[in-house]
Write a protein that holds these residues in place. Structure first.
Motif, PDB file in Angstrom:
ATOM      1  N   ARG A  84       0.729  -1.320   0.031  1.00  0.00           N
ATOM      2  CA  ARG A  84       0.203   0.085  -0.045  1.00  0.00           C
ATOM      3  C   ARG A  84       0.915   1.253  -0.076  1.00  0.00           C
ATOM      4  NH1 ARG A  84      -5.394   0.276   3.534  1.00  0.00           N
ATOM      5  NH2 ARG A  84      -5.953  -1.070   1.704  1.00  0.00           N
ATOM      6  N   ASP A 131       2.386   1.476  -3.300  1.00  0.00           N
ATOM      7  CA  ASP A 131       1.568   1.880  -4.460  1.00  0.00           C
ATOM      8  C   ASP A 131       1.154   3.385  -4.284  1.00  0.00           C
ATOM      9  OD1 ASP A 131      -0.486   1.166  -6.598  1.00  0.00           O
ATOM     10  OD2 ASP A 131      -1.919   1.308  -4.970  1.00  0.00           O
ATOM     11  N   GLU A 132       0.755   3.860  -3.263  1.00  0.00           N
ATOM     12  CA  GLU A 132       0.597   5.458  -3.044  1.00  0.00           C
ATOM     13  C   GLU A 132       1.732   6.148  -3.423  1.00  0.00           C
ATOM     14  OE1 GLU A 132      -0.519   5.748   1.128  1.00  0.00           O
ATOM     15  OE2 GLU A 132      -2.439   4.753   0.751  1.00  0.00           O
ATOM     16  N   ASN A 143      -3.078  -8.341  -1.362  1.00  0.00           N
ATOM     17  CA  ASN A 143      -2.779  -6.817  -1.449  1.00  0.00           C
ATOM     18  C   ASN A 143      -3.063  -6.285  -2.757  1.00  0.00           C
ATOM     19  OD1 ASN A 143      -2.064  -6.817   1.386  1.00  0.00           O
ATOM     20  ND2 ASN A 143       0.076  -7.094   0.946  1.00  0.00           N
ATOM     21  N   GLY A 145      -7.188  -5.645  -2.716  1.00  0.00           N
ATOM     22  CA  GLY A 145      -7.115  -4.422  -1.759  1.00  0.00           C
ATOM     23  C   GLY A 145      -6.728  -4.518  -0.170  1.00  0.00           C
ATOM     24  N   ASP A 174      -4.772  -5.115   3.265  1.00  0.00           N
ATOM     25  CA  ASP A 174      -3.438  -4.327   3.975  1.00  0.00           C
ATOM     26  C   ASP A 174      -2.885  -5.287   4.773  1.00  0.00           C
ATOM     27  OD1 ASP A 174      -1.628  -2.628   4.337  1.00  0.00           O
ATOM     28  OD2 ASP A 174      -2.700  -1.253   5.671  1.00  0.00           O
TER      29      ASP A 174
END
Length: 341
Positions: free
Chosen positions: A136, A139-140, A233, A237, A239
């Protein structure tokens, strides 16, 4: 003709396979995409490090590794830095991360990836650790800096698992994932079924190159758990990390248990699962009895399989027969073509 500068972190069997594919397709890439691929850096743990802004001669490097196991001595003085230095300072457009899995944290590979993304550089990752432990955040960071972050080679070698979901299952929601995702344990279970000693099976697998020097993470299910977390993940989606996965390894699976299952018309496989229940995503790795009539029963030796269930397209199963490093190298190559396009 544009130039795409690429830095390679790691240059083991997968990196060398990628290099051979790149050399074989060099002219075709230039003709079709009007792009020249320029390898400007290679870092390794044991073979040395190279940086050359004009482009490293991959064929020479491959020849030298085959002959001596290390990089050409004439170029050893070109760089006395570690991989993080390269990720943070060398001028490249794409970083390819190919270091071995750190099953406890995935941290060093993550550091290299974050260093590249913070500079606005795209990343291709062949290491499942960053996806399993830090997806996460990565990716962000990639989205924030408008970078590609691709990772086709992390699961089942170069089999197009992620690109199928990304490109061919648009607006489908992945609701469940199941698979035989660890070739070493699949091979070991087959050997036990044939009456072979586990130590002998592991020794043979090491010689053939698909079982690591220390196969404990495979036997314990930890390597497979990293893949489960990575799939959860990236495709559902979640975490989670591997520590969130319910894990049972194959240490207690004996020939007697396999024969008993066979008498019931079943085989034993190490099955990876991801599913959603009441809004929460769960993952597991455990040996299961499955019918000999099940498609997974035909997944023998080092072959792998994955089934992806979606709300709009039902369940699709992909079987990869005896993947080799060439296929993993192709996964990296395919991701590079995605970036070029």
């Amino acid at each position: 003709m544009k130039t795409l500068n690429v830095a390679l972190i790691g240059f083991g069997s997968v990196g060398q396979s990628f290099a051979r594919i790149l050399l074989g397709k060099e002219k075709e890439i230039e003709e079709k995409y009007h792009t020249k691929i320029n390898i400007v850096a290679i870092t390794t743990k044991t073979r040395g490090n190279l940086v050359d802004a004009w482009g490293i001669d991959l064929q020479r490097i491959l020849n030298n590794i085959e002959e001596t196991g290390v990089f050409p001595k004439a170029q050893e003085t070109m760089l006395q830095r570690n991989s993080l230095d390269v990720a943070e300072a060398v001028e490249y457009d794409v970083l390819v991360e190919m270091t071995p899995l750190e099953s406890a944290t995935g941290q060093m590979a993550t550091d290299y990836i974050k260093a590249a993304l913070k500079r606005g550089k795209s990343v291709i990752c062949a290491n499942k650790g960053p996806l399993a432990w830090h997806y996460r955040e990565i990716d962000e960071l990639a989205k924030k800096n408008d970078c590609h972050f691709l990772f086709e080679s992390t699961i089942m070698g170069g089999t197009p698992v992620f690109s199928i979901v990304r490109d061919s299952l648009k607006m489908c929601k992945v609701t469940e994932i199941k698979g035989i995702l660890n070739s070493a344990t699949n091979y070991i279970l087959q050997g036990v079924e044939q009456g072979k000693d586990v130590k002998a099976i592991v020794t043979e697998g090491k010689k053939r190159g698909f079982i690591e020097a220390n196969p404990k993470d495979d036997m314990d299910g930890k390597e497979a758990a990293a893949k489960v977390a990575a799939l959860a993940n990236t495709l559902m989606g979640a975490d989670m990390t591997p520590s969130d996965i319910d894990i049972t390894g194959i240490e207690d699976i004996t020939k007697e248990k396999i024969d008993a299952a066979s008498a019931r018309g079943n085989v034993i496989k190490l099955i990876c699962r991801v599913h959603e229940k009441n809004g929460k995503i769960y993952g597991s790795v455990a040996p299961e009895e499955i019918s000999k009539l099940n498609a997974y029963a035909t997944v023998t030796g080092t072959s792998l399989a994955i089934s992806i269930t979606t709300d709009l397209m039902g369940t699709m199963t992909i079987i990869e027969e005896s993947p080799e490093t060439e296929q993993t190298g192709y996964g990296i190559f395919a991701d590079l073509l995605t970036i070029i396009k």
